[in-house]
Motif scaffolding. Structure first.
Motif, PDB file in Angstrom:
ATOM      1  N   GLN A 546      50.272  43.198  62.577  1.00 53.35           N
ATOM      2  CA  GLN A 546      51.045  44.339  61.740  1.00 53.35           C
ATOM      3  C   GLN A 546      52.473  44.031  61.669  1.00 53.35           C
ATOM      4  N   TYR A 547      53.087  44.005  63.400  1.00 55.70           N
ATOM      5  CA  TYR A 547      53.943  43.922  63.326  1.00 55.70           C
ATOM      6  C   TYR A 547      55.014  43.361  63.045  1.00 55.70           C
ATOM      7  N   LEU A 549      54.459  42.084  59.527  1.00 52.88           N
ATOM      8  CA  LEU A 549      54.074  42.297  58.454  1.00 52.88           C
ATOM      9  C   LEU A 549      54.810  43.864  58.076  1.00 52.88           C
ATOM     10  N   LEU A 550      55.244  45.015  58.793  1.00 46.85           N
ATOM     11  CA  LEU A 550      56.229  45.873  59.421  1.00 46.85           C
ATOM     12  C   LEU A 550      57.756  44.881  58.480  1.00 46.85           C
TER      13      LEU A 550
ATOM     14  N   VAL B  94      45.631  41.608  59.940  1.00 51.19           N
ATOM     15  CA  VAL B  94      46.372  43.136  58.984  1.00 51.19           C
ATOM     16  C   VAL B  94      45.112  44.284  58.089  1.00 51.19           C
ATOM     17  N   LEU B 113      54.476  52.452  56.019  1.00 55.40           N
ATOM     18  CA  LEU B 113      53.519  51.513  57.024  1.00 55.40           C
ATOM     19  C   LEU B 113      51.983  51.830  57.555  1.00 55.40           C
TER      20      LEU B 113
END
Lengths: 799, 266
Positions: A546-547, A549-550, B94, B113
């Motif tokens: 997720q990091y 992706l961000l 994710v 996000l």
């Protein structure tokens, strides 16, 4: 290959044809000349189709494993054709307002350069940091930001602690910085070869603009694969401009010295121009792209072609000196030289054609253009040359030529010496050449592409300067696969990368490691309020995904991770930059990296690849392929010669003076240098094709003396020395001069190839004059089949 | 993910219809280009909200392929840019990550996000909208709400496109952080749907081509493509988007598109 005075004996049928042909040429000389010029126009017109290849990939054949591996990485991630520009501030400090402004302006404008894919610098580096509870991803020096002392302090602090930048875009002391421009050219098969020069010219113009605008920048040096490709082009073009005229001058001087006739010199010169221009034209029609090796072909053709014409002219002049009328002498010279010149041209071409089994296309191009040129030179020598000689006035003094007389007298003495001291001469010649041949295997391939260029090429100086101050030009890339899709953020995978990085950083040669883990560590820190304690890999798989992706969603145009992570996120690109390493060392370090992976992460094991790795294998591959094709060319040549020699035993003997010079030449090379480039591989086949001529000349004189004149071996050796010795020395002189001029090439592999060939030709002369005769005296023990006769001066005519 | 070729209303419909009813009137190419964009925008007005499922297929020059599944929701906003919500279903790491975008007519869009592993919402810096979306060939700005005000326009010509006739309109991003210097759009004259867009990069070379395929009409008014193909001419990479299960007027409200809603979006 013998001048037989027409002594009543009826001519063999083929000689009658040659005589008729020569008379026909003389009769229709103006038409022949016109036709030759038409040939030149028709063939030479192809030269306009010639282009200089602008991609260093041309040095690798389509099936080259290192090229395939490299192309795969480029197809999976993105191209890494690049130009790296190093900025040197006058006061030795990058962190000053004007210098940073210059880098920012350059970075901004570089996006508009042709074919640019991305631009990386310390000013547009995407720095991540905590902004309250959020993640801020921002250029270190944004476009509209003022350059305040606080901002400068911040940039210095970040840049000098950033493993992604240090050793690549900034030196650890901050005294130089670099901008890296990545280019994406059209696919290899769609290149027009105009793209690279355009990109380089535009980048240089931008560099000059910035230097004008910012006197605070003392110097901007340029390197990278695009500059390397460009240096190849510039070296080839430069050589053609400077070496070709030098070559022609040399040819004119030598021919004039030998022939002492303006007309004959002029005719010879015309033949050479015709041959070289037609061959280059044919190369254009065939679609060959010029590279530094193949751009040397006009010079090689010139060197080899001059011998054909000189043979014909020398005989003609000698016959005229002996009192024959010009036309008569011309026809006779044609009769005597037609077949030998044809044979030697064919053997030379065979040597060149054998190079086709080699891996590197530019070497094949060089060999094929030269083979065409040699055959065209033969054609023009027996077609255009006699017509021109028939047209041009030719005055010959009836006095004997004292110079060649002195040389002949010296060689008579040498022949006598060789016969008298045959045993010591034989053994010392054999032992020395055999000893050198043993040494030959101590040469090692070493292809450092930055060192391919002489000091006249700025790429070399710039690359050295960048290597001294900032970063290496030599790199290695790995595509490290973790398994299933989306696994690159898996902590397990990242830990392996981290260990691999630790291993690399222990290697003393390593200047920089580019790895995904540095991005993750920094992200983890920024996501935790910039707490330095969190400068480590995230521990949860979902968190790190997720990091990532961000982070990806925060990157601007062109600065994404597509060049680092593949599309299904199942592998990442890993880059190591190191100092200039020898090819052997590069191969070794690549092998140990692979070994490390096999031990620690067998599922990730892969080959490292890069231009450096490709060039590290190139000389080995080319030497091996030429070594393998050598027996083939030698067999073809020997089969061609057998009918002329009419003896298996002598045929076998002929292999010795054809092969030993190669061993001796490489042995001498091992003593003076010890390092070979890939271009030298073709010396094997090319030199065999050239030096076999000497052997043919010597053996045919010897055999004729034995068989037709009934000489004993000793007398036959003396006869051979007398009749061809001077000619062999003179041809060697011409060839060596030609190759010495080529050795002045700014492209050092050409230079080395030329020097090695010259050494081989000299070695061949010595072996032909010292080892071959003494070997014949040992092997050829058959009694003379007729009473001994004294040497006569006949046969002087043919060199 | 918000449907692509929809543009918002900005001028009074009356004024628009006057302009468009009389295309032969003397107007500059700039005026005509703007009028076409406004008409396309007007025709998509009033859809209220929509949802769809999207499959993203990425390909590189080596022939490798990767697929991602995403759900998207959009909410029409009367006098500003639309709001959209993207929910990532896979890959598993994710799953539950959600991206909220409030697009604006002129200013930078707002984006947040939600990271389920942290259970936190993170704001994404607004000026970096030109980067690729999830490693694809689509940039944020290609996928975001196509507000009329984000560009200036110039009508170029009429041209056949497939079996129809298209307006060919060039548009220039207003935002200097855009990755493009210009885009050339093909808009069909019967329904004002984007058929093709060519993107030109900062060095003014053709970078990408986007083609819209398999349009279907919903609620007797709103056209949506079932397929979009983006090809990067420079890198040889391409991305295909496949849309299915378009649903309109789901009764979404602003509360479904705020930061708090991100955490519960499923």
């Amino acid at each position: 290959m013998e001048s037989t005075p027409a002594s009543g004996r009826p001519l063999p049928r083929h000689e009658r044809w040659i005589v008729a042909y020569a008379q026909w040429i003389v009769r229709w000389r103006w038409w022949v000349l016109l036709l030759s010029l038409l040939c030149l126009v028709a063939l030479g017109a192809g030269a306009r189709l010639l282009t200089f290849s602008t991609d260093y990939r041309v040095y690798f054949g389509p099936h080259n494993p290192q090229l395939l591996a490299f192309d795969e990485i480029q197809n999976v991630y993105s191209k890494n054709d690049n130009i790296l520009l190093m900025f040197e501030p006058r006061d030795g400090d990058v962190f000053s307002p004007r210098v940073l402004e210059a880098v920012r302006e350059f970075t901004e404008r570089a996006w508009q350069l042709p074919f640019v894919l991305r631009v990386d610098s310390i000013t547009n580096f995407q720095h991540t940091q905590a902004a309250g509870d959020d993640l801020a991803v921002e250029a270190l020096l944004p476009d509209d930001a003022g350059i305040t002392p606080e901002r400068i302090a911040h940039i210095r602090e970040v840049a000098l602690a950033e493993p992604v930048l240090i050793g690549r875009l900034i030196s650890d002391s901050g005294h130089v910085t670099a901008v890296n421009i990545t280019s994406q050219f059209p696919p290899f098969d769609e290149l027009t070869q105009k793209e690279l020069p355009e990109a380089v010219a535009a980048t240089r113009a931008l560099r000059d603009d910035i230097l004008d605008e910012y006197p605070e920048i003392a110097r901007i040096s340029m390197t990278g694969s695009n500059m390397m490709s460009n240096a190849f082009t510039e070296a080839a073009a430069g050589d053609m401009k400077s070496l070709v005229p030098a070559m022609y001058l040399m040819i004119v001087v030598i021919t004039w010295l030998m022939l002492r006739s303006g007309s004959a010199t002029f005719a010879t010169f015309v033949v050479i121009i015709l041959a070289a221009a037609s061959a280059m034209g044919l190369a254009g029609y065939v679609g060959i792209q010029l590279t530094p090796p193949s751009a040397a072909s006009p010079q090689i053709i010139t060197t080899l072609a001059v011998a054909d014409s000189i043979h014909i002219c020398v005989t003609l002049i000698a016959l005229m000196r002996a009192g024959r009328a010009k036309t008569d002498a011309l026809v006779e010279s044609m009769r005597l030289n037609f077949v030998p010149v044809l044979l030697t041209s064919i053997t030379t071409s065979i040597g060149f054609l054998a190079v086709n089994l080699t891996d590197s296309p530019p070497l094949k191009d060089l060999a094929n253009i030269s083979a065409m040129g040699v055959m065209l030179a033969w054609f023009y020598s027996v077609f255009t040359l006699p017509a021109m000689l028939a047209i041009l006035p030719l005055s010959v003094r009836r006095t004997g030529d004292s110079r060649s007389g002195a040389l002949t007298r010296f060689l008579d003495g040498a022949g006598e010496f060789v016969v008298r001291r045959r045993t010591p001469v034989f053994w010392s010649a054999l032992l020395i050449s055999a000893g050198l041949t043993v040494l030959a295997f101590r040469n090692e391939g070493n292809d450092l592409f930055a060192h391919y260029f002489g000091p006249s090429i700025t790429f070399r100086a710039d690359s050295d300067r960048i290597a001294e101050n900032l970063t290496g030009l030599y790199s290695m890339e790995f595509s490290l696969r973790c398994g299933d899709a989306e696994c690159v953020s898996d902590p397990e995978y990242l830990r392996v990368l981290e260990d691999f990085t630790a291993w690399w950083r222990e290697q003393p040669e390593v200047l920089y490691v580019g790895t995904l883990t540095d991005i993750f560590k920094k992200l983890n820190k920024s996501m935790n309020g910039d707490d330095p304690a969190f400068y480590r890999l995230p521990e949860q798989s979902d968190l790190s995904a997720q990091y990532l992706l961000l982070y990806e969603l925060s990157l601007p145009f062109g600065l994404d991770l597509n060049n680092t992570i593949n599309i299904d996120k199942s592998s990442s690109r890993y880059i190591v930059i190191f100092e200039h390493l020898k090819s052997k060392h590069t191969r070794a370090i690549e092998a140990s990296a692979r070994q490390w992976l096999e031990t620690n992460a067998p599922e990730m094991a892969t080959h490292g690849t890069s231009p450096a790795v490709m060039f590290a294998h190139i000389s080995k591959r080319n030497l091996e392929s030429n070594f393998l094709s050598l027996p083939l060319s030698l067999t073809c040549i020997s089969l061609l010669l057998l009918p002329a020699l009419r003896s298996w035993r002598i045929g076998a003997v002929s292999v010795v003076p054809n092969l030993l010079p190669l061993g001796a030449a490489f042995g001498v090379w091992a003593l003076i240098s010890g390092e070979v480039n890939f271009t030298m591989a073709i010396v094997l086949n090319m030199t065999v094709g050239i030096i076999v001529d000497n052997t043919i000349h010597f053996l045919s004189k010897y055999l004729r003396a034995r068989r037709e004149l009934g000489y004993a071996p000793e007398a036959a050796v003396r006869h051979s020395f007398h009749s061809v010795g001077a000619a062999l020395v003179v041809t060697t002189l011409i060839l060596v001069s030609g190759f010495m001029i080529l050795s002045m090439s700014a492209f050092l592999p050409n230079s080395g190839m030329a020097r090695l060939t010259a050494i081989g030709i000299v070695a061949a002369l010595l072996i032909d004059l010292l080892l071959l005769p003494t070997l014949l005296l040992k092997v050829d023990r058959a009694p003379a089949n007729a009473p001994k006769k004294e040497l006569s001066d006949e046969a002087l005519a043919t060199p | 993910m918000k449907r692509l070729p929809r543009l918002d209303v900005t001028l009074a419909a009356a004024l628009l219809s006057v302009l468009l009813a009389n295309p032969a009137a003397a107007e500059t190419p700039e005026e005509k280009g703007l009028a076409i964009a406004q008409e396309a925008d007007r025709r998509d007005e009033g859809y209220e909200d929509s949802a769809a499922t999207m499959q993203m297929i990425l390909r590189n020059r080596q022939g490798e392929e990767a697929t991602r599944e995403i759900r998207s929701r959009a909410l029409e906003v009367a006098d500003d840019g639309d709001k959209s919500l993207i929910i990532f279903d896979e890959p598993k790491d994710v799953e539950g990550t959600a991206l909220l975008t409030w697009s604006h007519k002129v200013e930078d869009d707002d984006r947040w996000l939600y990271l389920p592993a942290l259970k936190r919402v993170k704001r994404i810096a607004g000026n970096n909208k030109s980067g690729p979306f999830m490693g694809s060939e689509f940039a944020f700005e290609d996928l975001g709400s196509q507000e009329v005000e984000k560009y200036t326009y110039q009508y170029l010509r009429d041209e056949a496109c497939g079996d129809q006739t298209c307006f060919v309109v060039e548009r220039y991003p207003v935002d200097k952080n855009s990755g493009y210097t210009r885009q050339v759009m093909w808009i069909d004259q019967t329904e004002y749907r984007a058929q093709k867009i060519e993107f030109y990069d900062r060095k003014k070379s053709l970078l990408k081509t986007l083609e819209f395929k398999d349009y279907a009409q919903y609620l007797d008014q709103y056209w949506r493509p079932a397929r979009m193909d983006m090809v990067n001419h420079q890198t040889g990479k391409s991305t295909t988007l496949l849309f299915r299960d378009y649903r309109f007027r789901n009764g979404y409200s602003d509360r479904d598109f705020d930061q708090a809603s991100l955490k519960t979006a499923r």
